[in-house]
Scaffold this active site. Structure first.
Site, mmCIF file in Angstrom:
data_model
loop_
_atom_site.group_PDB
_atom_site.id
_atom_site.type_symbol
_atom_site.label_atom_id
_atom_site.label_comp_id
_atom_site.label_asym_id
_atom_site.label_seq_id
_atom_site.Cartn_x
_atom_site.Cartn_y
_atom_site.Cartn_z
ATOM 1 N N GLY A 91 0.857 -1.272 -0.023
ATOM 2 C CA GLY A 91 0.120 0.312 -0.078
ATOM 3 C C GLY A 91 0.417 1.436 -0.375
ATOM 4 N N ARG A 127 0.407 5.981 -1.754
ATOM 5 C CA ARG A 127 0.575 7.492 -0.782
ATOM 6 C C ARG A 127 0.076 7.127 0.434
ATOM 7 N NH1 ARG A 127 -5.566 7.003 0.357
ATOM 8 N NH2 ARG A 127 -6.791 5.314 -1.352
ATOM 9 N N TYR A 175 -12.979 -2.777 12.220
ATOM 10 C CA TYR A 175 -11.316 -1.530 11.318
ATOM 11 C C TYR A 175 -10.566 -2.047 13.175
ATOM 12 C CZ TYR A 175 -7.522 1.600 10.682
ATOM 13 O OH TYR A 175 -6.551 2.382 10.659
ATOM 14 N N LYS A 207 -6.909 -4.300 13.448
ATOM 15 C CA LYS A 207 -5.693 -3.400 13.943
ATOM 16 C C LYS A 207 -5.587 -4.287 16.024
ATOM 17 C CE LYS A 207 -5.069 -1.041 10.870
ATOM 18 N NZ LYS A 207 -4.492 -0.948 9.681
HETATM 19 P P1 NAP Z 1 -4.181 5.850 2.751
HETATM 20 O O1 NAP Z 1 -3.328 7.209 2.306
HETATM 21 O O2 NAP Z 1 -6.238 5.474 2.363
HETATM 22 O O3 NAP Z 1 -3.374 4.801 1.766
HETATM 23 C C1 NAP Z 1 -3.705 2.955 1.967
HETATM 24 C C2 NAP Z 1 -2.652 2.338 0.467
HETATM 25 O O4 NAP Z 1 -3.281 1.723 0.521
HETATM 26 C C3 NAP Z 1 -3.012 3.235 -0.827
HETATM 27 O O5 NAP Z 1 -2.336 3.526 -1.709
HETATM 28 C C4 NAP Z 1 -4.099 1.859 -0.909
HETATM 29 O O6 NAP Z 1 -4.018 1.997 -2.045
HETATM 30 C C5 NAP Z 1 -3.316 0.771 -0.750
HETATM 31 N N1 NAP Z 1 -4.819 0.110 -0.147
HETATM 32 C C6 NAP Z 1 -5.457 -0.397 -0.058
HETATM 33 N N2 NAP Z 1 -5.947 -1.603 -0.241
HETATM 34 C C7 NAP Z 1 -4.931 -2.322 -0.433
HETATM 35 C C8 NAP Z 1 -4.890 -4.163 -1.162
HETATM 36 N N3 NAP Z 1 -5.878 -4.817 -1.188
HETATM 37 N N4 NAP Z 1 -3.714 -4.401 -1.436
HETATM 38 C C9 NAP Z 1 -2.511 -3.512 -1.479
HETATM 39 N N5 NAP Z 1 -2.444 -2.336 -1.243
HETATM 40 C C10 NAP Z 1 -3.749 -1.714 -0.839
HETATM 41 O O7 NAP Z 1 -3.625 4.630 4.190
HETATM 42 P P2 NAP Z 1 -2.766 5.866 5.462
HETATM 43 O O8 NAP Z 1 -3.633 6.858 6.021
HETATM 44 O O9 NAP Z 1 -1.586 6.092 4.398
HETATM 45 O O10 NAP Z 1 -2.454 4.920 6.685
HETATM 46 C C11 NAP Z 1 -1.627 3.877 5.861
HETATM 47 C C12 NAP Z 1 -1.640 2.295 7.353
HETATM 48 O O11 NAP Z 1 -1.493 2.812 8.633
HETATM 49 C C13 NAP Z 1 -3.357 1.687 7.011
HETATM 50 O O12 NAP Z 1 -2.824 0.457 7.399
HETATM 51 C C14 NAP Z 1 -3.955 2.391 7.953
HETATM 52 O O13 NAP Z 1 -5.032 1.256 8.752
HETATM 53 C C15 NAP Z 1 -3.230 2.584 9.205
HETATM 54 N N6 NAP Z 1 -2.973 3.797 9.770
HETATM 55 C C16 NAP Z 1 -3.749 5.177 9.223
HETATM 56 C C17 NAP Z 1 -3.370 6.084 10.099
HETATM 57 C C18 NAP Z 1 -3.940 7.389 10.193
HETATM 58 O O14 NAP Z 1 -4.669 8.077 10.568
HETATM 59 N N7 NAP Z 1 -3.787 7.668 8.178
HETATM 60 C C19 NAP Z 1 -4.073 6.264 11.726
HETATM 61 C C20 NAP Z 1 -3.443 4.382 12.093
HETATM 62 C C21 NAP Z 1 -3.072 3.813 11.647
HETATM 63 P P3 NAP Z 1 -5.077 2.395 -3.412
HETATM 64 O O15 NAP Z 1 -4.604 4.023 -3.290
HETATM 65 O O16 NAP Z 1 -5.088 1.815 -4.422
HETATM 66 O O17 NAP Z 1 -5.883 3.294 -2.393
#
Ligand code: NAP
Length: 248
Positions: A13, A16, A156, A160
């Site tokens: 992933g 971005r 979710y 996690k």
């Molecule tokens: P994001 O901006 O939505 O990016 C998620 C990435 O994962 C995107 O590039 C997406 O691809 C890709 N993805 C989705 N489904 C996939 C799949 N089946 N196989 C391969 N890639 C896939 O999310 P983020 O905020 O950077 O979060 C990254 C991680 O941190 C996640 O696990 C999230 O749960 C965790 N997290 C985030 C936060 C927060 O506040 N942002 C807090 C706690 C934990 P597409 O571009 O094609 O959709």
């Protein structure tokens, strides 16, 4: 010399958000990069180009982390291109929020498969390589809500929390082979995932955080760098919360 010179990292992933920030931070420190995302689109292509211009080898593979066979395929292909994998960052994740009363079976299954099954899939796929190399660092991107729970996020939060159990188990199973496994639990990080929330909800979150702000993707990437590198050579089975003291 960078902290990750000579190492190869696989990040899921990665096109971005937090995954992209980790890719950039690892490249700054000299790591070669195997990146995955659902699609090889312009976003993915641009990142791949940028990283190669930074002087490391980077390649983006279109792959669905929630599919077991796809994880096996992508690791097989990547090993032909890169020969080794020293670091795995299980970062791919999604949300499908709803109160339990309204949550559909599809929303439950999708989030569990993308967030949790993917961790099993990729870890299984790299395990043999890391065992042969007798070293490795696996980093699982969990969340503070995996520790605390959160109304409206049963799927979710469960995914996690499951990642944390998996992390601790793998640290115990593979520790004797010098393979470390840790989790990062970010709090409120400013990415596209959190941009989907309303201005009001975002303000409410910030108010609850002792540091009074959301974190940046770079602040998560710096912790990933610590866990990926030899700076954390005796740290395994841990969950590091990156949340501005939101959860203490
Ligand atoms: P994001 O901006 O939505 O990016 C998620 C990435 O994962 C995107 O590039 C997406 O691809 C890709 N993805 C989705 N489904 C996939 C799949 N089946 N196989 C391969 N890639 C896939 O999310 P983020 O905020 O950077 O979060 C990254 C991680 O941190 C996640 O696990 C999230 O749960 C965790 N997290 C985030 C936060 C927060 O506040 N942002 C807090 C706690 C934990 P597409 O571009 O094609 O959709």
């Amino acid at each position: 010399m960078g902290l990750l010179t000579g190492k190869t990292a696989l990040i899921t992933g990665a096109s971005r958000g937090i995954g992209k920030a980790i890719a950039e931070k690892f490249a700054e420190e000299g790591a070669n990069l195997i990146l995955t995302d659902l699609f090889y689109d312009d976003q993915a292509k641009n990142l791949e180009e940028k990283l190669n211009q930074m002087g490391v080898k980077a390649k983006m593979y279109a792959s669905d982390a929630s599919k077991f066979a796809d994880a096996q395929r992508v690791v097989e292909e990547a090993l032909k291109d890169f020969e080794r994998i020293d670091i795995l960052v299980n970062n791919a994740g999604i949300t499908r929020d709803n109160l339990l009363m309204r949550m559909t079976e599809e929303q439950w299954d999708l989030v569990i498969n993308v967030n949790l099954k993917s961790v099993f899939n990729l870890t299984k796929a790299v395990q043999g390589t890391m065992l042969r190399q007798r070293s490795g660092s696996i980093i699982n991107m969990s969340s503070v809500v995996g520790v605390s729970g959160n109304a409206g996020q049963a799927n979710y939060s469960a995914s996690k929390a499951g990642m944390i159990g998996f992390t601790k188990t793998i640290a115990r199973e593979l520790g004797s082979r010098n393979i470390r496994c840790n989790a990062i639990a970010p709090g409120f990080i400013l990415t596209e995932m959190t941009e989907k929330l309303s201005e009001e909800v975002r303000k409410e979150w910030a108010e609850k955080i002792p540091m009074k702000r959301g974190g940046s993707t770079e602040e998560v990437a710096k912790v990933a760098l610590f866990l990926a590198s030899d700076l954390s050579s005796y740290v395994s089975g841990q969950v590091i919360q990156v949340c501005g003291a939101m959860l203490t």
